[in-house]
Motif scaffolding. Structure first.
Motif, PDB file in Angstrom:
ATOM      1  N   LEU A 103       3.780  -0.291   0.358  1.00 45.14           N
ATOM      2  CA  LEU A 103       3.034   0.957   0.381  1.00 45.14           C
ATOM      3  C   LEU A 103       1.879   0.882  -0.609  1.00 45.14           C
ATOM      4  CD1 LEU A 103       5.935   3.590   0.438  1.00 45.14           C
ATOM      5  CD2 LEU A 103       4.301   3.136   2.285  1.00 45.14           C
ATOM      6  N   PRO A 104       0.833   1.674  -0.411  1.00 46.88           N
ATOM      7  CA  PRO A 104      -0.255   1.723  -1.398  1.00 46.88           C
ATOM      8  C   PRO A 104       0.285   2.159  -2.766  1.00 46.88           C
ATOM      9  CG  PRO A 104      -0.890   2.833   0.643  1.00 46.88           C
ATOM     10  CD  PRO A 104       0.569   2.537   0.757  1.00 46.88           C
ATOM     11  N   ARG A 301      -5.399   9.419   6.041  1.00 55.42           N
ATOM     12  CA  ARG A 301      -5.268   8.448   4.946  1.00 55.42           C
ATOM     13  C   ARG A 301      -3.835   8.154   4.530  1.00 55.42           C
ATOM     14  NH1 ARG A 301     -10.017   7.452   2.115  1.00 55.42           N
ATOM     15  NH2 ARG A 301     -11.776   7.820   3.518  1.00 55.42           N
ATOM     16  N   SER A 302      -2.863   8.969   4.941  1.00 53.18           N
ATOM     17  CA  SER A 302      -1.493   8.791   4.458  1.00 53.18           C
ATOM     18  C   SER A 302      -0.820   7.608   5.149  1.00 53.18           C
ATOM     19  CB  SER A 302      -0.665  10.053   4.696  1.00 53.18           C
ATOM     20  OG  SER A 302      -1.152  11.142   3.944  1.00 53.18           O
ATOM     21  N   ALA A 303      -0.439   6.610   4.360  1.00 53.91           N
ATOM     22  CA  ALA A 303       0.364   5.514   4.901  1.00 53.91           C
ATOM     23  C   ALA A 303       1.808   5.948   5.053  1.00 53.91           C
ATOM     24  CB  ALA A 303       0.279   4.307   3.967  1.00 53.91           C
ATOM     25  N   CYS A 304       2.231   6.876   4.200  1.00 53.21           N
ATOM     26  CA  CYS A 304       3.558   7.467   4.287  1.00 53.21           C
ATOM     27  C   CYS A 304       3.445   8.874   3.720  1.00 53.21           C
ATOM     28  CB  CYS A 304       4.587   6.640   3.507  1.00 53.21           C
ATOM     29  SG  CYS A 304       6.282   7.279   3.589  1.00 53.21           S
ATOM     30  N   VAL A 340      10.177  12.209   6.655  1.00 51.39           N
ATOM     31  CA  VAL A 340       9.416  11.034   6.230  1.00 51.39           C
ATOM     32  C   VAL A 340       8.575  10.568   7.411  1.00 51.39           C
ATOM     33  CG1 VAL A 340       9.536   8.673   5.366  1.00 51.39           C
ATOM     34  CG2 VAL A 340      11.225  10.364   4.608  1.00 51.39           C
ATOM     35  N   ALA A 341       7.269  10.593   7.225  1.00 52.60           N
ATOM     36  CA  ALA A 341       6.339  10.164   8.269  1.00 52.60           C
ATOM     37  C   ALA A 341       5.690   8.867   7.834  1.00 52.60           C
ATOM     38  CB  ALA A 341       5.286  11.238   8.516  1.00 52.60           C
ATOM     39  N   ARG A 342       5.870   7.817   8.624  1.00 53.47           N
ATOM     40  CA  ARG A 342       5.333   6.493   8.290  1.00 53.47           C
ATOM     41  C   ARG A 342       4.261   6.109   9.285  1.00 53.47           C
ATOM     42  NH1 ARG A 342      10.848   5.733   8.587  1.00 53.47           N
ATOM     43  NH2 ARG A 342      10.587   4.454  10.442  1.00 53.47           N
ATOM     44  N   ARG A 343       3.227   5.448   8.780  1.00 51.55           N
ATOM     45  CA  ARG A 343       2.151   4.987   9.642  1.00 51.55           C
ATOM     46  C   ARG A 343       2.668   3.884  10.540  1.00 51.55           C
ATOM     47  NH1 ARG A 343      -2.093   7.631  10.863  1.00 51.55           N
ATOM     48  NH2 ARG A 343      -2.311   8.187   8.648  1.00 51.55           N
ATOM     49  N   SER A 344       2.474   4.025  11.847  1.00 51.98           N
ATOM     50  CA  SER A 344       2.936   3.005  12.780  1.00 51.98           C
ATOM     51  C   SER A 344       2.120   1.741  12.592  1.00 51.98           C
ATOM     52  CB  SER A 344       2.781   3.515  14.219  1.00 51.98           C
ATOM     53  OG  SER A 344       3.539   4.689  14.418  1.00 51.98           O
ATOM     54  N   SER A 345       2.767   0.601  12.663  1.00 55.95           N
ATOM     55  CA  SER A 345       2.062  -0.671  12.474  1.00 55.95           C
ATOM     56  C   SER A 345       1.351  -1.069  13.749  1.00 55.95           C
ATOM     57  CB  SER A 345       3.066  -1.759  12.076  1.00 55.95           C
ATOM     58  OG  SER A 345       4.094  -1.858  13.048  1.00 55.95           O
TER      59      SER A 345
END
Length: 345
Positions: A103-104, A301-304, A340-345
């Motif tokens: 994560l960032p 901008r949120s990666a998570c 928890v929201a995660r950026r899809s790869s």
């Protein structure tokens, strides 16, 4: 012959008119003095460490304060901090299997100055944390004012209420006139960290930070209006370690669309970070029409993004390309969840 003599008579005058200052040039405009060098940022490390000792009950009561009142406070505060640590550990147990590995290093918590503890728990790898709320950080030199027993008891009562908010896992608001600093320091104490330095800054319109020296802070105090000691930077370390664990910045800011139009600096500062992780607590206002700019920034901008279910709906997060998982939140009452929201790869 007369015209020739007239020309000779006028010649020196014409030369003087063309070059009135020669040869010494007394009318030459002097160069402007260079601007004064920027002030060295004022460091309130000693003051913030003493304040930290008071709110976290570390060591003896600070000199000049009612020792009996402080000891009475600490008799209640120590077990309360223990409960806050257990609540933080329970939250970490829920989040650990949902949290992506990479994560960032930058994390943000908008709309809550009490969100620091949750950020430190949710994103243990974060090295740059930013909390944002309308509340100013506050003057760290408040201990002399607490020599008055009535003020001391009122301050300690507010600290107890802030700590109870951390136990319940609520974002809450800092109380009293001490600003956001006490609850930021309480969050650090629960997370096992302590302050090493404290500086203040203002956010420029482009999002860059201008750190304030003693003269600038004094001028702001003299001007009044509550502008002094508004936004701060805390360096946190782990006890016994000299190396910095995390940099925490609190920005006193109105993040509504109207506030961002009047003062674009805070949102511009977040945009400068690039991808970041985010935490939303009690952020119901974010779901309205007045926070479109902040909402768009978080979604892009949120990666998570970890939320207590307020602010951004799961469908909106999914439309932004985030994968959402919802889990019950232990110890927070019936129906309490964490998403928890995660950026899809």
């Amino acid at each position: 012959m007369a015209p020739f003599l007239l020309a000779l008579a006028l010649g020196p005058g014409l030369a003087a008119a063309e070059e009135p200052c020669a040869p010494v040039k007394p009318c030459e405009i002097p160069d402007e003095a260079p601007p004064p060098p920027p002030e060295v940022p004022a460091d309130f490390g000693a003051e913030v460490r003493t304040l930290f000792d008071l709110v976290s009950c570390r060591g003896r009561p600070p000199a000049g304060l009612d020792a009996a009142a402080v000891q009475e406070f600490c008799g209640r505060q120590a077990p309360r901090l223990g409960r806050a640590r257990r609540a933080a550990a329970a939250l970490d147990a829920v989040l650990a299997p949902l949290r992506p590995d990479r994560l960032p290093s930058a994390a943000v918590s908008p709309l809550s100055d009490a969100g620091l503890l949750r950020v430190l728990v949710a994103y243990p790898g974060a090295r740059n944390v930013t909390t944002l709320s309308p509340r100013r950080a506050g003057d760290p030199r408040l201990l002399p004012r607490l020599s008055d027993p009535g003020r001391l008891r009122a301050f300690l009562s507010a600290v107890e209420a802030d700590t109870e908010e951390l136990v319940r896992g609520a974002g809450g608001e800092t109380r009293g006139d001490a600003g956001a600093l006490p609850v930021l320091l309480l969050s650090a104490a629960v997370a096992g960290q302590e302050p090493a330095a404290l500086r203040f800054f203002r956010v420029e319109p482009a999002g860059t930070l201008h750190y304030l020296g003693q003269k600038e802070l004094a001028a702001q105090e003299q001007a009044g209006g509550g502008g002094a000691f508004s936004s701060c930077e805390l360096e946190l370390v782990r006890p016994g370690q000299a190396t910095k664990a995390v940099t925490v910045r609190h920005l006193a800011a109105d993040l509504s669309d109207r506030g961002a139009a009047a003062d674009p600096g805070p949102l511009a500062h977040l945009a400068l970070k690039g991808p970041f992780t985010a935490l939303l607590e009690e952020a119901g206002a974010l779901g309205g029409d007045g926070y479109g700019r902040l909402r768009a920034l978080l979604l892009s901008r949120s990666a998570c993004l970890i939320t207590d279910g307020t602010g951004l709906a799961a469908d909106e997060l999914r439309r932004a390309g985030l994968t959402v998982e919802v889990r019950p939140l232990p110890g927070a009452g019936k129906g309490a969840v964490v998403a928890v929201a995660r950026r899809s790869s």
